[in-house]
Write a protein that holds these residues in place. Structure first.
Motif, PDB file in Angstrom:
ATOM      1  N   VAL A 156      66.130 -21.714  23.636  1.00 23.59           N
ATOM      2  CA  VAL A 156      65.996 -20.285  23.343  1.00 23.59           C
ATOM      3  C   VAL A 156      64.524 -19.886  23.317  1.00 23.59           C
ATOM      4  O   VAL A 156      64.141 -18.844  23.868  1.00 23.59           O
ATOM      5  CB  VAL A 156      66.686 -19.936  22.017  1.00 23.59           C
ATOM      6  CG1 VAL A 156      66.374 -18.506  21.593  1.00 23.59           C
ATOM      7  CG2 VAL A 156      68.192 -20.115  22.149  1.00 23.59           C
ATOM      8  N   LEU A 157      63.681 -20.716  22.718  1.00 20.67           N
ATOM      9  CA  LEU A 157      62.252 -20.415  22.691  1.00 20.67           C
ATOM     10  C   LEU A 157      61.657 -20.394  24.098  1.00 20.67           C
ATOM     11  O   LEU A 157      60.813 -19.550  24.419  1.00 20.67           O
ATOM     12  CB  LEU A 157      61.515 -21.441  21.827  1.00 20.67           C
ATOM     13  CG  LEU A 157      61.844 -21.450  20.331  1.00 20.67           C
ATOM     14  CD1 LEU A 157      61.088 -22.563  19.635  1.00 20.67           C
ATOM     15  CD2 LEU A 157      61.511 -20.101  19.691  1.00 20.67           C
ATOM     16  N   MET A 164      55.910 -23.102  25.426  1.00 22.74           N
ATOM     17  CA  MET A 164      55.401 -24.477  25.365  1.00 22.74           C
ATOM     18  C   MET A 164      56.042 -25.246  24.211  1.00 22.74           C
ATOM     19  O   MET A 164      56.419 -26.417  24.364  1.00 22.74           O
ATOM     20  CB  MET A 164      53.881 -24.457  25.225  1.00 22.74           C
ATOM     21  CG  MET A 164      53.170 -23.924  26.454  1.00 22.74           C
ATOM     22  SD  MET A 164      51.386 -23.670  26.222  1.00 22.74           S
ATOM     23  CE  MET A 164      50.829 -25.369  26.088  1.00 22.74           C
ATOM     24  N   ILE A 165      56.184 -24.597  23.057  1.00 25.66           N
ATOM     25  CA  ILE A 165      56.836 -25.245  21.915  1.00 25.66           C
ATOM     26  C   ILE A 165      58.299 -25.542  22.253  1.00 25.66           C
ATOM     27  O   ILE A 165      58.816 -26.633  21.983  1.00 25.66           O
ATOM     28  CB  ILE A 165      56.745 -24.352  20.662  1.00 25.66           C
ATOM     29  CG1 ILE A 165      55.297 -24.246  20.197  1.00 25.66           C
ATOM     30  CG2 ILE A 165      57.626 -24.904  19.532  1.00 25.66           C
ATOM     31  CD1 ILE A 165      55.077 -23.213  19.113  1.00 25.66           C
ATOM     32  N   GLY A 166      58.966 -24.561  22.868  1.00 28.01           N
ATOM     33  CA  GLY A 166      60.358 -24.756  23.245  1.00 28.01           C
ATOM     34  C   GLY A 166      60.539 -25.892  24.229  1.00 28.01           C
ATOM     35  O   GLY A 166      61.467 -26.705  24.102  1.00 28.01           O
ATOM     36  N   GLY A 218      51.451 -12.863  28.210  1.00 30.25           N
ATOM     37  CA  GLY A 218      50.551 -12.895  27.069  1.00 30.25           C
ATOM     38  C   GLY A 218      50.526 -14.281  26.458  1.00 30.25           C
ATOM     39  O   GLY A 218      51.293 -15.166  26.843  1.00 30.25           O
ATOM     40  N   SER A 219      49.625 -14.479  25.493  1.00 30.12           N
ATOM     41  CA  SER A 219      49.485 -15.800  24.880  1.00 30.12           C
ATOM     42  C   SER A 219      50.659 -16.148  23.977  1.00 30.12           C
ATOM     43  O   SER A 219      51.056 -17.314  23.883  1.00 30.12           O
ATOM     44  CB  SER A 219      48.182 -15.865  24.078  1.00 30.12           C
ATOM     45  OG  SER A 219      48.176 -14.877  23.050  1.00 30.12           O
ATOM     46  N   SER A 220      51.248 -15.163  23.310  1.00 29.71           N
ATOM     47  CA  SER A 220      52.359 -15.448  22.401  1.00 29.71           C
ATOM     48  C   SER A 220      53.586 -15.979  23.134  1.00 29.71           C
ATOM     49  O   SER A 220      54.152 -17.009  22.725  1.00 29.71           O
ATOM     50  CB  SER A 220      52.715 -14.188  21.597  1.00 29.71           C
ATOM     51  OG  SER A 220      53.774 -14.446  20.700  1.00 29.71           O
TER      52      SER A 220
END
Length: 354
Positions: free
Chosen positions: A106-107, A294-296, A286-288
């Protein structure tokens, strides 16, 4: 030209890689045209809908069961010989890894298979996420994360030195798996009718399921004539992504089914998107979103390796042979994905709407 002639002409390992390439191309074309995506289905369900994404996922899953169980009844494969069945499964790995994978997809806005398909259509976000996924998967297999994976997986394993065959565990007849697949396909077709899904999309959705059966049948057939042991396997993307990455990094790479599968999916999706005029380059906005993706991807890399497979490897391929841990992992992928959407994405949408 029969299978034996192909093996005699090019060798066993190149034949395995060729079968991976063929399976991957069928999967890539069908997945791109059907928009098959477990992440999209779980998000849709979490928001109280049973629309086209749920219908497509359910049709893919059910047709994979029908094709695979039908092939088994015809003697074209044996589920008990499959790699996922022939080794001990990890219940703890399925629960923890499945949950982490569900959160990650999902992330990252797509499971590992979906990221590979999107990357081939020019989605550079998916290229970055896919590379991170492959690196973390390799770290979880042989690198610094392997120890953690082993400890978590060893907490609770299946009995008897093998995975659990759900059909055998519940003492069901040989035709029960096929009957289940047909019944589930009927439900998927009814959902598809209600959502007015076009015929071509239905065909391609079932084509994803067919690709899973194709991989099982091809590797089983090769195992029957090969001199060296051959893994009986089909579409999955955690191990193959890591193995494909290392194939291009190691000085003496080995050809195998996995190494053909990943390029096959990429090539199939690229051809399908190009012919449909849908190929276009896309990047992060964007960076967010980039940090989130990347975390996902990292969570999917570790979670998929811990769970013994990704959303395709467990949710479709392992599920089609009724491997116990695959069904548990799939369930917790849904749980992790739905919880992430409910707790993270839906509040953000409500704030934007306010």
């Amino acid at each position: 030209m029969d299978l034996l002639s192909i093996v005699e002409r090019i060798g066993e390992q190149p034949t395995a890689a060729l079968f991976g390439l063929i399976t991957g191309m069928v999967f890539g074309i069908a997945a791109q045209r059907s928009q098959f995506c477990l992440r999209a289905a779980t998000v849709e369900f979490a928001r109280g809908h049973m629309n086209d994404r749920v219908a497509v996922w359910l049709l893919t899953f059910s047709t994979a069961v029908v094709w695979v169980q039908g092939a088994q009844l015809l003697g074209l494969m044996r589920a008990e010989d499959a790699r996922i069945m022939a080794v001990p499964g990890s219940w703890s790995g399925a629960i923890i890894g499945g949950t982490l994978f569900g959160i990650g997809m999902v992330l990252a806005k797509g499971c590992s298979g979906r990221l590979l398909v999107l990357a081939a259509t020019g989605n550079l976000r998916s290229v970055v996420s896919g590379l991170i996924f492959a690196v973390v998967a390799q770290m979880s297999l042989h690198g610094v994360l392997a120890g953690w994976r082993d400890k978590l997986a060893a907490m609770w394993i299946t009995d008897g030195g093998r995975n659990m065959d759900l059909l055998a565990f519940f003492h069901l007849p040989d035709w029960a798996g096929l009957a289940f697949g047909i019944a589930t396909a009927a439900l998927a077709l009814e959902l598809s009718r209600r959502n007015r899904i076009g015929f071509s999309r239905l065909v391609f959705a079932s084509g994803v399921g067919f690709s899973v059966a194709l991989g099982w049948v091809l590797t089983f057939g090769l195992s029957q004539i090969a001199f060296d042991p051959v893994q009986i396997e089909s579409a999955t993307f955690t191990g193959p992504s890591a193995n494909t990455l290392m194939f291009f990094l190691e000085p003496n790479p080995i050809l195998e089914f996995d190494v053909g599968l990943v390029p096959g999916v990429f090539l199939g999706s690229f051809l399908a998107s190009s012919l449909a005029g849908e190929f276009k380059f896309q990047g992060f906005e964007g960076s967010s979103p980039m940090r989130r993706a990347m975390i996902g991807a990292a969570l999917m890399g570790f979670g998929g390796m811990l769970a013994g497979g990704c959303a395709i490897g467990n949710g479709v391929t392992g599920g089609s042979v009724f491997a116990g841990t695959a069904w548990v992992a799939l369930f917790f992928m849904w749980v992790g994905a739905m919880a992430t959407d409910i707790l993270i994405d839906q509040p953000g949408l409500r704030r934007l709407a306010a």
